[in-house]
Structures are given as C-alpha cells and as structure tokens.
Design an enzyme around this catalytic site. Structure first.
Site, PDB file in Angstrom:
ATOM      1  N   SER A 162      65.153   6.765 -47.988  1.00 19.51           N
ATOM      2  CA  SER A 162      65.734   6.194 -48.369  1.00 19.51           C
ATOM      3  C   SER A 162      67.073   5.772 -48.096  1.00 19.51           C
ATOM      4  CB  SER A 162      65.889   6.813 -50.089  1.00 19.51           C
ATOM      5  OG  SER A 162      66.646   5.381 -51.027  1.00 19.51           O
ATOM      6  N   ASP A 333      55.824   3.318 -54.958  1.00 17.26           N
ATOM      7  CA  ASP A 333      57.288   2.773 -54.344  1.00 17.26           C
ATOM      8  C   ASP A 333      57.551   1.814 -55.244  1.00 17.26           C
ATOM      9  OD1 ASP A 333      60.275   2.507 -54.135  1.00 17.26           O
ATOM     10  OD2 ASP A 333      60.295   4.426 -51.926  1.00 17.26           O
ATOM     11  N   HIS A 366      59.109   5.922 -55.474  1.00 16.09           N
ATOM     12  CA  HIS A 366      60.504   6.284 -54.518  1.00 16.09           C
ATOM     13  C   HIS A 366      60.318   8.333 -54.295  1.00 16.09           C
ATOM     14  CE1 HIS A 366      63.662   4.974 -51.650  1.00 16.09           C
ATOM     15  NE2 HIS A 366      64.850   6.013 -52.450  1.00 16.09           N
TER      16      HIS A 366
END
Lengths: 399, 216
Positions: A162, A333, A366
């Site tokens: 991320s 995601d 995610h």
C-alpha cells in the site's frame, strides 16, 4: 504536549515508546519537496536480526498509512501482535535469522518519528498544522538518512504494501544504486482520483469535528475522536471487499432478533465498523492522518521522475533500472487494483528491467497483504531466496 | 482452468528427470550467458534449466497463475501476463532470445506475435506442432473429422489451438515477413530430428518443428 483535558478520553500512551530512536538532520536540515526544511528531526525505528559483516543483508520494511515500526513487537498502545508477523520473523519469508530487518515510523507519523503531534523546537508547542506538508519522497529521504546512519550503502531489499509500496517504488527510482531488490505490494505508481476522493472524505470528517479545533486540539485539550473514527470507518471499507464483508457479516443482526426501527447498530457490519473506528482513535493522531493521506495523494512517480511517462522514471543515463522487482497484487483489491501493478510492470518491461509479477487470488481485498495468504508468502520467500543467491548472500547469518 | 492454461500446463510438465525433449531442443539453440525471454514459460522448467545449465539471464511471461506462482516461488523472474498484450512494451533488442514453445497456434494474431518477438529479441526460437504431419492428414482423410492426437488432444469445440499451420505454412510466413530461419529441427514422433524445413518430407514426417529465427 500540553496538559490534557481529563474530560477528553486521551489514550494512555506509554511515557516512552519502546524501540530505537535517532536524531537526524542535525548538521543541516532535510529539504522537503515543498521547499520547507525539517531538522533536526527524530526517527523512531526497530531492527530485527543481525547485520552481516559486509552489511549486505539489510531489508527495509516500509509501513502503510496507519502502520508503524512495530513489525514484530506487540503494539505499545493496543498490545496487539506486530503487524507483519505473518511474513516477517525467524524462519518466515522475510527471515530474521538471515536478514537484518529495519522498519521506521514515517515522518509525519505519530509513533515516535517527528510529526504534527511532536513539539516544534521553535515554539515549544506541538507542531499541529504548523508541521510542513510532507510527501512520500520526504518519508523516503528520511529513511535514506537512517540507513546511512546505520552504515548501510545498499539495502538488499525494500519491501512494503500500500503506502509502503509507494515508498518502495520511490526508493527504487530515487536511489536505484542503494536498492538491490524491491517488492512493492498492492500499490500504485500514482494515487488514483478515486483514492484521493476517499482520503478527502476522511480529512473532511476530521476537520468537521469541532474537537479538531483548527488542528490545535493538543493545545485545547480536546481530541477529534468522532471525526477520526468516521475517517477510519470509511477507509476501512476500502480495505475489504464486498464478498469478504458479505462472507463475514452478511445482513446478520447484532445481538438482536429483529431490526429496531432506529439508528442503533442493528447490523453486525455497523457494529464492526464502529469498533474499528473507536479502537483506531486510541492509537492514531488525527493530524498525522491528514498529513499522511496528503502525502499519498501527491504521489505520482511518472510526473515527478518521468516527465509524465512512468517508464522514464525507471531509466537512468539511458539504461534501465538495475533493481530487481517483484510486484504482487490481490484479485479482490479495489483500492489498489491489479491494473495499477500491471501499469508498473509494463513500465518496467519498457526498460527491460528484471521483474516478477504475481496476482494473488483472494476475496480479502486490499488488506490481504497483512493476512495469512500462503501463496503470497511463498512468492515472497522464493523471490528473496532467488535474489539472495544473485547477491551472494550465504544462508547462515555472519556473526 | 481455461483450456489454454491446461494446454500450457500439459505442454510444460517436465517428463521424467530433466526437461521435455522438445524443450531440450530449444535449449540447444541458446548460447550460454545470454538474455532470454520465455513466453508462456509454464512452471519454469525451461527457464530453470537454462539458468542452471547455461547461466542465462532468464525472464518469463505466463498466463496461468499457478505457473507464475511456481516460477516466482523458485526464484525465477516471471510476470503474470498475456503474450499478446504484454510483449509489445519491451524495447527492441531487449533479449538475445525470445522463446515461444508450442503456443503460436493458440495466439489470436500469430503474425503480430512473431513480428514482436523478432523485434524485442535479436533472435526468436519458435516451436510449432505440424498440422501437415501424416497421421493428422490420414485421420482427417479417413475419418472426415477434425484430428485429435496424443499431442493435440482437444476436440474442435474446446481447443485453444485456433491457428494451426503446417511446417510449410510456417516457412512461407517467415519468408513473407522477411524473417530468416537460421536453424531448424524437424522432430518426428520418436523425437528423432529429421529432414529440412523446406522439404516436403519434413512436412509429412515431422510432428513438430523448432526454428531459430532472425529478422533480416
């Protein structure tokens, strides 16, 4: 920090946070992308494992938006286990018996590194909104100073998911000679319009809370807990996926047989989100949330380093990047979808870089990079082992 | 799993110890220490072989997730992707060899793929099943139905192989595209290398052809 208002539920943060700390930018302040200067400043970090004799086995872990450097230690505020124990540790894919693992709290953060809640030496008061706006590039610049402080010329690997993945990309582009291998996970080379939009919702929630007090809540003795909790609730949805939410909660009711025709948390999913919001405010600073989300919004590697073309960012002196890449994305995601990783892969192909790319099938969204995903872990283990061979790292750590 | 995944998985499973016979023929054409891109690299058997035996700097593209996972988990540099979408990004001459084994006939646009391969690789190595092989001709002649053989074991309605050609067809295409065949091996059923690419006999007796190609 000013004397807190006892009426406000101020989290009981330990007087001194565990872990290591270094003051950087002493001789000369660090120049930020905004043009402002920061320094001296503190960086809080943790290390695991042993640095070998030729200092070639260091792995830098970059944490995500609300993460910190407690990769393997229990969190000092919540007591929860380290956030990447699944992947990192003795015998794990990022093997601390073999590698020297470093993780630092990003600048602008709130777990010991200099950020808006720390005291501004110029005023003797918390920075608040007086803290300069920072970028992913600034975070990485600070990490580079830390790595130099530790006497390491080249990191064996930089890895993160991320926002951590953005830092990995930044490292590879800004300091290619200092990175042997890069593992950007569930990330993007630029923050998408949709993601900026979600961040703006979070920031507006914080700033709409009267207790935010124009950013001066530490001086006012208040805390914008309601705003920050709402920001977290909205964000948390984006970390999951519709199938995962459905599997976990469906339309199940929370401790009741039927709906109450009111606005209590009738549904389990509401109760879950409220819990996520409430627990988050105990450990995170609202202004840090503003600053760090902003840093992500500003991230755009192609614009900053490639004149608008991402592949140019991976080119230096007419040659493709020497860094070996392994990218991973997760099929469910939707915050950092596979297409974002694929765009990076295409740019790396365009300079004939050494790159591996895997999309992991999972319905966990995610957050999958933080969870038990055996296929993902196998891929990381295999990639690192392959790189270790190329780097000539022996299996047994050198004492 | 899609038929194409199946096809590739079946095509790339290492037989016994070492690698499949036709992959060995491909490997024979690769100079030691070169840069290689294996398109449709399956479980990485050829790449692993090439990097171990010939010290090549190898990369791969593979469509099936399982293949990619197996490759990356053993330290090979492989991306999950589709040859037709992902090859075009590479710069010209990025590799010494671009390898495509038993997959050309499954491409939507084989000609474009060949063009791209010979652009991004200084050489290309392509192996193709020969639809002019006598057993296939005989099956079609006698049964009047689309041939199903040991190596091409699909019914017409499920086959990923949408662009079959004979060895002759392939040679004609390379001539048309200005691609030189530097070397070729026509392989019969027992793995014996026979004939010459341009001979009618090769087109009849060869079950597959392995070609070393270079753009003039």
């Amino acid at each position: 920090m000013s004397a807190p208002n006892p009426a406000a539920a101020v989290p009981a943060e330990p007087a001194t946070l565990p872990g290591l700390r270094v003051t950087l930018g002493v001789d000369r302040p660090m120049r930020l992308d905004s043009g402002a200067e920061l320094g001296p400043f503190e960086v809080a970090y943790q290390t695991y494992g042993t640095l070998n004799a030729d200092r070639s086995n260091a792995i830098l872990i970059c944490h995500a938006l609300t993460g910190d450097h407690y990769v393997l230690d229990p969190h000092p505020v919540t007591g929860k286990p380290g956030w990447w124990e699944m992947l990192v540790g003795p015998g794990k894919p990022v093997d601390t018996d073999r590698y020297f693992v470093i993780c630092s709290n990003v600048i602008g953060g709130c777990m010991g590194s200099t950020g808006p809640k720390e005291t501004d030496p110029a005023t003797g008061k918390p920075y608040g909104l007086g803290f300069p706006v920072i970028t992913i590039g600034d975070m990485v610049r600070a990490q580079k100073l830390l790595v130099e402080h530790l006497g390491i010329d080249q990191l064996f690997c930089v890895i993160g998911g991320s926002m951590g993945g953005m830092q990995v990309l930044q490292w590879a582009v800004a300091y290619p000679e200092s990175v042997f291998a890069a593992v950007p996970i569930a990330t993007a080379a630029r923050h998408s319009a949709q993601n900026i939009a979600f961040h703006e919702v979070g920031r507006q929630a914080i700033m709409a809370d009267p207790d935010w007090a124009g950013g001066n809540y530490l001086l006012e003795g208040t805390r914008p807990h309601r705003g920050l909790a709402v920001a977290r609730m909205a964000a948390h949805i984006t970390y999951l996926s519709e199938p995962a939410l459905h599997r976990k909660f469906g339309r199940n009711l929370q401790n009741r047989q039927s709906v109450t025709y009111g606005f209590d948390a009738d549904f389990q999913v509401e109760s879950y989100l409220r819990h996520q919001g409430i627990t988050f405010v105990e450990r995170f600073d609202a202004n840090s949330y503003l600053y760090i989300t902003r840093a992500m919004d500003y991230f755009d590697l192609a614009a900053d380093y490639g004149g608008g073309t991402l592949s140019n960012a991976f080119r230096k002196d007419g040659k493709g990047t020497p860094v070996r890449f392994c990218l991973a994305s997760f099929s469910s995601d939707w915050l950092f979808p596979t297409s974002e990783s694929r765009a990076i892969v295409h740019a790396l192909n365009a300079v004939a870089a050494n790159v591996s790319f895997v999309e992991i099938r999972t319905d966990k969204g995610h957050d999958s990079f933080l969870l038990d995903e055996p296929e993902f872990h196998q891929v990381i283990r295999g990639f690192l082992e392959g790189c270790a061979e190329h780097r000539g790292l022996t299996r047994a750590p050198t004492p | 799993m899609s038929p194409l995944d199946d096809n590739q998985a079946a095509a790339r499973t290492a037989s016994g110890n070492g690698i499949r016979h036709d992959l060995k023929l491909v490997a024979e054409m690769v100079e030691p220490g070169s840069r290689v891109l294996d398109v449709g690299c399956g479980d990485g058997a050829l790449l692993a072989y090439l990097s171990r035996r010939k010290g090549v700097d190898g990369r791969g593209i593979e469509l099936s997730m399982d293949g990619v996972h197996q490759c990356v988990a053993q330290g090979l540099s492989v991306i999950q992707g589709d040859a037709e979408a992902d090859l075009k990004d590479y710069p010209a001459g990025a590799f010494d060899y671009v390898i495509l084994s038993q997959t050309l006939q499954a491409m939507r646009e084989p000609r474009t793929v060949l063009e791209t391969m010979t652009r991004i690789g200084r050489r290309a190595i392509v192996s193709v099943p020969n639809f002019g092989y006598w057993r296939i001709r005989l099956q079609l002649l006698l049964s009047g139905r689309m041939p199903v053989t040991e190596t091409l074991g699909y019914q017409w309605w499920e086959t990923p192989n949408i662009h079959f050609c004979t060895i002759k067809d392939f040679v004609v295409l390379t001539e048309d595209m200005g691609i030189r065949i530097e070397r070729c091996m026509i392989v019969d059923r027992k793995g014996r290398v026979t004939g010459h690419a341009h001979s009618g006999l090769a087109n009849l007796l060869g079950e597959q052809g392995v070609f070393l190609l270079r753009r003039d």
